[in-house]
Enzyme design. Structure first.
Site: not given
Ligand code: 6J7
Length: 538
Positions: A35, A140, A149-150, A152, A236, A240, A352, A354, A357, A370, A389
């Site tokens: 404690r 927006r 964020g997709e 990048a 080895g 796997f 991992d 050990k 590895n 590994d 492990t």
């Molecule tokens: Br939600 C969104 N709206 C926008 C837009 O109008 N332009 C851009 N370039 N990006 C937009 N996004 C999101 C999109 O997923 O904002 C994120 C910023 O990081 C972007 O992806 P990212 O460039 O990884």
């Protein structure tokens, strides 16, 4: 506590008082320690008490419940409607949850990014630099179930807009680049998303990312074909698959070829780990980490062409010598510290460690191999997947409390103990018994006399039950380990520059000499074909 007032004190110093609704007593259970404070009733009090085993079951169940809730939420998102339940489970397993208070920048335009977000609760505002304006313009807002964020992750690293938490803050599910690439990157909606940046006159960050072709690393090994490789011997073997020493018939250079049975990977649901291994090893450039040059695949196997380390496994050398002296142990531990320093600096945990590895190269320097359990978690984040492990697993992994780089420091303590004695400090006749012994803590372990006092102190500082108390995890990071008394006089610069003379120099007769490895029979087993296509990006 239901009613009453309690006083909390430490060494007769009153730290505070508690009233109804407060919980206490968790630390000694979580960290299996004594404690840490005294709690005294200062009025009549009614308290509900839960014993250790029930508490642990609750922790486990809440972990499972959280995963179930994540899956249910993910299922409700239109973007993910076509994802199989297997993929949803993987996604739920790999994501983290983060809360961003109002006005906090979740993403800042122009910075590098490695994460994808799904809003699980709250709103964000998105803004962007647009030509003709000196301030970013709002483009927006997004709400629960939306993602961002997709971009990048799909093209280059640079963020193309700002994303800022709106009133009340925002909770997001956070997915790292590797998991995104594997599970989400192929979804058409994500691939084809057009935010109208060009029409809007968005500045260079956005247009550069949308027009940028993905940068292909120039890889000098890209030209090596599977048909150029001739098998020399097996280094080895395991469930796997196997690791073969192979020679390029053109320039006679040798490599280790890791051959993983695809059917076994699918049966044991290791697809994630195999991709993680590939992506992390490909991205690592450190003399203390074995290099991955190229990958191949066919109907039965995926293959990794890896730097050959012909000095053999540290495990074999330790077995043959029973234990190592202080300098030898320091040298190999030093190599691991440098490897961890590199990985942790990139937000990667290894998980991992050990002696099996750690392989010696021709000069006697040791390298981490590994990377099946390694994971990029970024900084300040945790992950929950149980792996490692048994003898090297940290208590927070056993208790499913989430873990991070501090679990690697725990395993470093175990390694030092094993190098100095020839056996690990926590060991039972089966994994469950081993875990029970680990949870009793390092103070229950007997330290034989061959472990010097300073080595013992370092091991105990690394193997603290509380991850945040471990040396390496504090303000000065891994430098605290380098500066520990056990390493006094150790030439860290020389190690980094590979000028230190290694304690054991492998005997080798050319680049096809496998005498430092145990001998393995030829593998006559032909695994069944596996054609589900999970390895498309391999
Ligand atoms: Br939600 C969104 N709206 C926008 C837009 O109008 N332009 C851009 N370039 N990006 C937009 N996004 C999101 C999109 O997923 O904002 C994120 C910023 O990081 C972007 O992806 P990212 O460039 O990884």
């Amino acid at each position: 506590m239901i009613v009453g007032e309690l006083e909390v004190s430490q060494n007769d110093d009153v730290l505070g008082t508690m009233g109804a609704g407060k919980v206490f007593g968790e630390l000694a259970i979580l960290y299996n320690c004594k404690r840490t404070a005294t709690v005294k009733a200062v009025s009549d009090a009614e308290i509900w008490a839960i014993d250790r085993s029930v508490f642990q079951v609750i922790m486990m169940k809440t972990g499972m419940q959280r995963q179930k809730e994540h899956i249910q939420f993910l299922k409700s998102i239109p973007l993910l409607k076509n994802l199989s339940s297997e993929y949803l489970m993987k996604l739920a397993d790999s994501l983290d949850v983060d809360f961003f208070p109002e006005k906090e920048y979740i993403i800042r335009e122009g910075t590098k990014g490695d994460t994808f977000y799904i809003i699980s609760n709250g709103k964000v505002r998105v803004s962007q630099f647009v030509s003709g304006f000196t301030e970013p313009q709002e483009v927006r807002s997004l709400t629960t179930g939306d993602y961002f964020g997709e971009k990048a992750l799909l093209s280059e690293d640079v963020r193309t807009a700002n994303v800022i938490a709106d009133v009340g803050g925002c909770e997001c599910l956070v997915i790292d680049r590797m998991v995104f690439n594997e599970l989400l990157g192929q979804i058409q909606e994500i691939q084809n998303k057009d935010y109208g940046d060009e029409e809007r006159g968005a500045s260079s960050h956005a247009s550069a990312a949308s027009s940028c072709e993905s940068l292909q690393d120039k890889n000098e090994y890209a030209h090596i074909l599977m048909s150029d490789l001739e098998g020399i011997a097996t280094l080895g073997m395991g469930g796997f698959g196997r690791v073969e020493l192979v020679q390029n018939i053109n320039d006679k250079k040798t490599y280790a070829l890791k051959c993983l049975k695809k059917s076994h990977i699918v049966e044991t649901r290791q697809q994630d780990h195999v991709y993680s291994e590939k992506n992390i090893m490909m991205a690592c450039k450190s003399p203390f980490i074995s290099k991955l040059y190229k990958t191949y695949k066919d109907n039965r196997y995926v293959y990794m062409l890896i730097e050959a380390c012909l000095g053999g496994e540290l495990w074999t050398i330790l077995r043959d010598r029973s234990s190592f002296d202080d300098f030898t142990s320091k040298f190999y531990t030093g190599c691991v510290v440098e490897a961890f320093s590199y990985l942790h600096g990139k937000g990667i945990i290894y998980r991992d460690l050990k002696p099996e590895n750690l392989l010696l190269d021709t000069r006697g320097y040791c390298k981490l191999v590994d990377f099946g359990f390694a994971k990029k978690i970024g900084f300040g984040r945790k992950t929950w997947t149980f792996c490692g492990t048994p003898e090297y697993v940290a208590p927070e992994i056993i208790l499913n409390k989430g873990h991070d780089v501090s679990a690697d420091y725990w395993s470093l303590g175990i390694l030092i103990y094993e190098l100095l004695t020839g056996y690990p400090p926590f060991s039972g006749s089966d994994p469950m018994k081993t875990y029970t012994i680990i949870l009793k803590g390092i103070d229950m372990v007997e330290f034989p006399r061959r472990i010097t006092k300073t080595a013992g102190i370092l091991i105990k500082r690394l193997c603290r039950d509380n991850p945040s108390e471990r040396i390496g995890y504090q303000k000065n990071g891994i430098d605290d380990i380098r500066k520990h008394k056990w390493f006094q006089g150790f030439d860290w610069e020389g190690l980094k520059m590979q000028r230190v003379v290694p304690p054991i120099i492998p005997k080798l007769n050319g680049c096809t000499d496998t005498s430092n490895f145990d001998q393995f029979p030829k593998d006559r087993d032909i695994p069944s074909e596996e054609l589900s296509g999970w390895d498309a990006d391999f």
